[in-house]
Design an enzyme around this catalytic site. Sequence first.
Site, PDB file in Angstrom:
ATOM      1  N   SER A 132     -34.683 -11.511   9.630  1.00 55.68           N
ATOM      2  CA  SER A 132     -34.714 -10.151  10.120  1.00 55.68           C
ATOM      3  C   SER A 132     -35.794  -9.220   9.539  1.00 55.68           C
ATOM      4  O   SER A 132     -35.951  -8.169   9.846  1.00 55.68           O
ATOM      5  CB  SER A 132     -33.344  -9.617   9.961  1.00 55.68           C
ATOM      6  OG  SER A 132     -32.665 -10.221  10.968  1.00 55.68           O
ATOM      7  N   LYS A 135     -38.155  -7.377  11.621  1.00 56.19           N
ATOM      8  CA  LYS A 135     -37.919  -5.992  12.229  1.00 56.19           C
ATOM      9  C   LYS A 135     -38.812  -4.772  11.595  1.00 56.19           C
ATOM     10  O   LYS A 135     -38.715  -3.759  12.253  1.00 56.19           O
ATOM     11  CB  LYS A 135     -36.460  -5.544  12.093  1.00 56.19           C
ATOM     12  CG  LYS A 135     -35.383  -6.578  12.934  1.00 56.19           C
ATOM     13  CD  LYS A 135     -34.021  -6.219  12.911  1.00 56.19           C
ATOM     14  CE  LYS A 135     -33.339  -7.104  13.671  1.00 56.19           C
ATOM     15  NZ  LYS A 135     -32.968  -8.315  13.061  1.00 56.19           N
ATOM     16  N   SER A 311     -29.258  -4.367  11.353  1.00 54.04           N
ATOM     17  CA  SER A 311     -30.155  -5.519  11.637  1.00 54.04           C
ATOM     18  C   SER A 311     -29.768  -6.116  13.113  1.00 54.04           C
ATOM     19  O   SER A 311     -29.456  -7.204  13.184  1.00 54.04           O
ATOM     20  CB  SER A 311     -30.010  -6.822  10.704  1.00 54.04           C
ATOM     21  OG  SER A 311     -31.068  -7.618  10.667  1.00 54.04           O
TER      22      SER A 311
END
Length: 473
Positions: A132, A135, A311
Amino acid sequence: MFGGMLGKAGAKDRKIGSLAARRRTRVRLLLGVVAVGVIAAVGAYLVIQQPGFGSASATRTTTAPPPPVTANPQVTPVPDGAPTPTPEALAAALAPALANPDLGAFTGVVSDAVTGTVLWSQGPDTPMIPASTTKVLTAAAALLALPPEHRVATRVVQGAEPGQIVLVGGGDPTLTAQPAGQPGYYPGGPRLDDLVSQIRRAGAVVESVVVDSSAYSEQAMARGWMPTDIAAGYIAPIEPVMLDGARREPLVDESSRSATPALDAGRALAAAFGVAPDRVTAGVAPSGAAPLASVESAPLRNRLGQMMEHSDNVLAETIGREIAAEVGAEPSFAGATSAIVQVLSDAGFDVGGVALHDASGLSVDDRIPARLLDEILTAATGDDMPELRPMLDDLPVAGATGTLSARYGTGAGAGWVRAKTGTLSQASALVGYVTDVGDRVLAFALMSNDRSPDVSRPALDAIASTLRSCGCT
């Protein structure tokens, strides 16, 4: 330079700005209480001194006024002249933590936020599974390409047949069907009730509902995603209209998701008019159809904060398509990922080694080098790209908020490390910044592959905590 680091007593507030604001509020409240106390004391004094009150022999006393209130801010700018760690001292301090075999295949970079100088690195150009922390790229591209007030609309138009309406998805997964007065999962998200009210005011007859998902093209699941991730609550098929990110339990973060989010939204709209679920179908709105209702998402800046702190994979994918639309790419996984890379490249970042198949990092086939992640954080913490500065407020705080709330405990990094986490079955990453004990701001990107996150995450946290406690000058 960077002027608002999390201070000594600031471990429990998510945003630097909001921390200061809350303290100001408390100071004002305290001042108000003190002011009332002073007025009461003066009033008592006046009453006692007036002739004719009480016994003539009563003892007359006054209460001393309370001491003045002095503001004591706990969040202060870092000094411009704070000493920079030396590469040699930093490497020596990091050596014990880096020797931990729980790191597996490990790469990382640490940079000085003021100068952008790399102070330490290991395998910085090696493409790694980012999880993640992808991102970070999505957020940076969004901040560079889109205005912070950017919103996404969900519309309802007249259908091709009498009694038919069309729900037209524009790419907002934050719409909620929660009853009036009850929150949805996304603060500030639009409400289905508002669409219903507008349709009724327009006098439309509703006997069937068509759901138009044509705003997005190609498949709804990315390469490297697992179908089991839908039931596990990590993702939903990416369609341009959803209720609470397709959560079956609207207020639960990792609730099981729906496999048909757009149709679910259409069925909820139909139910508000007493229309049976079998009267809801997929289709496309007629050209030039008369508008009946419209609602808009919260501003991009709010949605980016929600995406980074928790997230949120669904938000990342839909924001990726907003970026794609802005640069003229198709609203698909391929279009979104190519747009993200293009925006970053155009901004001067070295995107060599990047291979993306989604905007969220859920794909096990994504690859990003630590060098690029560190470059983005260094740009955000430095002076060269103020557009990226809002990203810093959106990062979770170690031991306090978001995906870092259950990590660090009371260790050296608690309250000081702010970072985006990344976790897959064999990958962990941590990308963020910290102020060391010498008041120097350091950006970092730490990436571990080929180890379970149960062992690799504590190993990464130990490195970040070392950066906080080092000084290393």
